[in-house]
Design an enzyme around this catalytic site. Sequence first.
Site, PDB file in Angstrom:
ATOM      1  N   ASP A 142      37.897  44.062  42.906  1.00 40.04           N
ATOM      2  CA  ASP A 142      37.051  42.921  43.218  1.00 40.04           C
ATOM      3  C   ASP A 142      36.839  42.789  44.725  1.00 40.04           C
ATOM      4  O   ASP A 142      37.773  42.930  45.505  1.00 40.04           O
ATOM      5  CB  ASP A 142      37.720  41.656  42.670  1.00 40.04           C
ATOM      6  CG  ASP A 142      36.850  40.419  42.790  1.00 40.04           C
ATOM      7  OD1 ASP A 142      35.740  40.426  42.235  1.00 40.04           O
ATOM      8  OD2 ASP A 142      37.291  39.444  43.433  1.00 40.04           O
TER       9      ASP A 142
ATOM     10  N   GLU B 293      33.554  46.934  43.731  1.00 40.84           N
ATOM     11  CA  GLU B 293      32.455  45.991  43.948  1.00 40.84           C
ATOM     12  C   GLU B 293      32.167  45.951  45.443  1.00 40.84           C
ATOM     13  O   GLU B 293      32.900  45.320  46.212  1.00 40.84           O
ATOM     14  CB  GLU B 293      32.833  44.600  43.435  1.00 40.84           C
ATOM     15  CG  GLU B 293      31.720  43.576  43.622  1.00 40.84           C
ATOM     16  CD  GLU B 293      32.160  42.154  43.357  1.00 40.84           C
ATOM     17  OE1 GLU B 293      31.311  41.335  42.965  1.00 40.84           O
ATOM     18  OE2 GLU B 293      33.360  41.844  43.553  1.00 40.84           O
TER      19      GLU B 293
END
Length: 556
Positions: free
Chosen positions: A205, A247
């Site tokens: 993330d 990401e």
Amino acid sequence: MRITDTSDLWWKTAVVYCLDVETYLDWDGDGCGDLAGLAQRLDHLADLGVTCLWLMPFYPTAERDDGYDITDFYGVDPRLGTHGDLVEVIRTANDRGMRVIADLVVNHTSAQHPWFRSAEASTDSPYRDYYVWRSDPPPDTTKEVVFPDQESGVWQFSEKTGEWYLHRFYKEQPDLNVTNPKVRDEIAKVMGFWLQLGLSGFRVDAVPFLLETEGTDDTAFHDPHEYLRALRSLVGRRSGNGVLLGEVNLPHEQQAQFFGGTDGDELTMLFDFIGMQALYLSLARADARPLARALTERPSVSPDSQWATFVRNHDELTLDKLDDDERAEVFAAFGPEERMQVYGRGLRRRLPPMLSGDPRRIRLVYSLLFSLPGTPVLFYGEEIGMGEELSAEGRNAVRTPMQWTAGRNGGFSDAPARKLTAPVVTGGFAPEHVNVADQRRDPDSLLSFMKLLIRRYRECPELGWGEFELLEQPHPAVLAHLVRWDDGTLVAVHNLGAEPCTVPLTLDGCDASHRLEDLLRECSTPLSDKGQAELPLEGYGYRWLRVVAENSRRLL
């Protein structure tokens, strides 16, 4: 290169499926999805053709950010089950031919995490330097916040010690100080723990924020990318062939750095945010050129690296890399109402409602997704054409319960609707209209079509491994491209416009001894002595065509 070599770098031809356990299937009737429910639906995923299951956070949470505010990196949220339930899911998924990865959310913790509670209580806490603090009042940082409708800056004052702490996301999510070697060691331990339990890697993330050094003494952390290489090496040592799916929503040239450049020794895969946003601009304009430009401008990366392609993910459908006028075009086409937009930069909608439920356009988009060079990533419910629930707050509009049947709560749970972890979709995309059970029995359903696409994708390793080439043709609405690898060549042609057309193509190195076999329907197209053919396309039409020589031994 041999076809057997593809098993070493399995992620280059994987089909990734993302789901949130708490909205997938409730097995114990408390209104919240659980690991026991997920285990009951692994055969659905195997039948679909999924090869890699991506689990959104299943860790204990303070429930401020839908599980991304974690209170224990080593735990399992008791609402979802136990470590034993998770291991059973992983083992069963492996038996069905699926690897499992999970979200790695280590750029921040919850404010309720024991580390932060200790750090906030005293400046002498051994965990104080696990976070980023400042004693002087911070400058205006309104332009740096991730959630502009919720936060006014990235520094939050703590009355307990009279200092400010850094938080890129919600103030309840203080940022970890990755320049602290103890924090880096903790992150490595967390990764090692879950790899030992059977995960095949992580979706990492907010990677740029993980490596952020603002507010710290970064002299001891002079090369954040060296740390990323160390994490990649750790995954390789512990798992053999695990992945880091990152990401990284940055311009292409900066994305290349997170791959590790041509060395390919940092993140294994990166989401192609640039290509996704260009896709929606192309759909809005019925003009394939923005997408074609984004694909051709991808930087060169290592053969061990891979782009992850997607139509949407679990967050807002961000359009932040489009300019203001381009973003306004996409908003006008697919989210004209203010309630459909979020943060001024994205949409909180799913694809089918954006396309007014037009089955031609929906299938066109997914045909295009699976034909693009890279690894396709699906968000749960895409296989049946689920819609969004705009009455839900913010990004939760697309995080609604999975729709299994036309019955109560879409077959997600037997609990009363008021106890559900999220509201069920209403209106034209409600479970009585869109559900797995009905589509399983319908050979003409979107689910059946998606199974066909996935089967063909898996039979065409050139889509994950091959060289991408745009094919010249005269229609702005058409994207025609070729992917070539080893003895396989696939041609894909997609018409983003409503008007039918005939697409002339010339294929170098081909002659009348070659033909084009359609992989999505029973059809064969001959080539001329000059390798030429004319391909008719309906409005929103699409074709996958394998180039077949006289002596080819490939199965069709």
